[in-house]
Write an enzyme that holds these catalytic residues in place. Structure first.
Site: not given
Length: 252
Positions: A10-11, A35, A87, A153, A183, A188-190
């Site tokens: 969730a961060t 984190r 997630n 992946y 998706p 995002t940070e992906f």
């Protein structure tokens, strides 16, 4: 009485956006991540913005003992989980199979597959006890197709796709819904994680088209969670308009 959603990872990104939309829609939240500083900051934001009760739990989904300790720490009230959003997930590296990094492989398999299994295994009995609940698994277009250098992946997200189908069958007798959200390209940070902090390379992934946002996916996650009790979305694939598949794009 407010419902409870538990969100792993969730961060940032989709997890963080989902936490906001569930809290906005009158859910209390269990938010998890590695984190702690970000987790506590998010908890404070959600409580002040939406008058939600928020329980932050700092742990790594890859560590079974940490997951066990976190779930077993829940009191009777927090055990009433209505929605579990699996997630937490990532991609590390983009190498052909013959040049793959063993540590990257371990990280992806442990997070994307084993982490999802650990959390589900420990939370699903709480839902079975109540004969209700909804598990939402974050997959990917990489779980539907395979692309060059995506090997491990893609394999982990294919595993999520299969596990989602298996959960749907196994949990059917207990009135528990199961949904996969898959998706395409989401900014995002992906990509920053995939390219190990190389922000320029990560940004180039999204050049020439408008990618999905974390909020786009969070909206879809909340939509499937808000449907009537007799309606279950088994599988939902969401793409940017400019992306038809992993290899067909309309980039300018």
């Amino acid at each position: 009485m407010k419902k409870i959603a538990m969100i792993t990872g969730a961060t940032s990104g989709i997890g963080e956006a989902s936490a906001h939309i569930f809290a906005k829609n009158n859910y209390n939240l269990i938010i998890t991540g590695r984190r702690e500083d970000r987790l506590l900051k998010l908890a404070e934001e959600l409580e002040s913005s939406y008058n939600a009760s928020v329980l932050p739990l700092t742990f790594d989904v890859r560590n079974l003992e940490e997951v066990k300790a976190a779930v077993e720490s829940l009191n009777d009230e927090w055990q009433q989980i209505d929605v579990l959003l699996n997630n937490a997930g990532l991609s590390v590296g983009l190498d052909p199979i013959q040049e793959g990094n063993f540590d990257d492989w371990e990280t992806m398999i442990d997070t994307n597959v084993k982490g999802l299994l650990y959390v589900t295994r420990l939370v699903s009995p709480l839902m079975i006890k109540r004969q209700q609940g909804h598990i939402i698994n974050l997959g990917s277009i990489a779980g539907k197709e395979t692309y060059a250098n995506g090997n491990v992946y893609c394999a982990t997200k294919h595993a999520v796709d299969s596990l989602n189908k298996a959960m749907r069958i196994d949990l059917l007798p207990y009135n528990i819904k199961v949904t996969a959200i898959n998706p395409g390209a989401v900014e995002t940070e992906f990509s920053i994680v995939r390219f190990k902090g190389d922000e320029v390379r990560a940004k180039n992934v999204y050049n020439g088209f408008e990618p999905l946002s974390a909020t786009d996916i969070a909206d879809a996650i909340y939509y499937v969670a808000s449907l009537p009790a007799h309606v279950n979305i088994n599988d939902l694939t969401i793409m940017p308009t400019a992306q038809a598949s992993t290899v067909y794009w309309n980039k300018k």
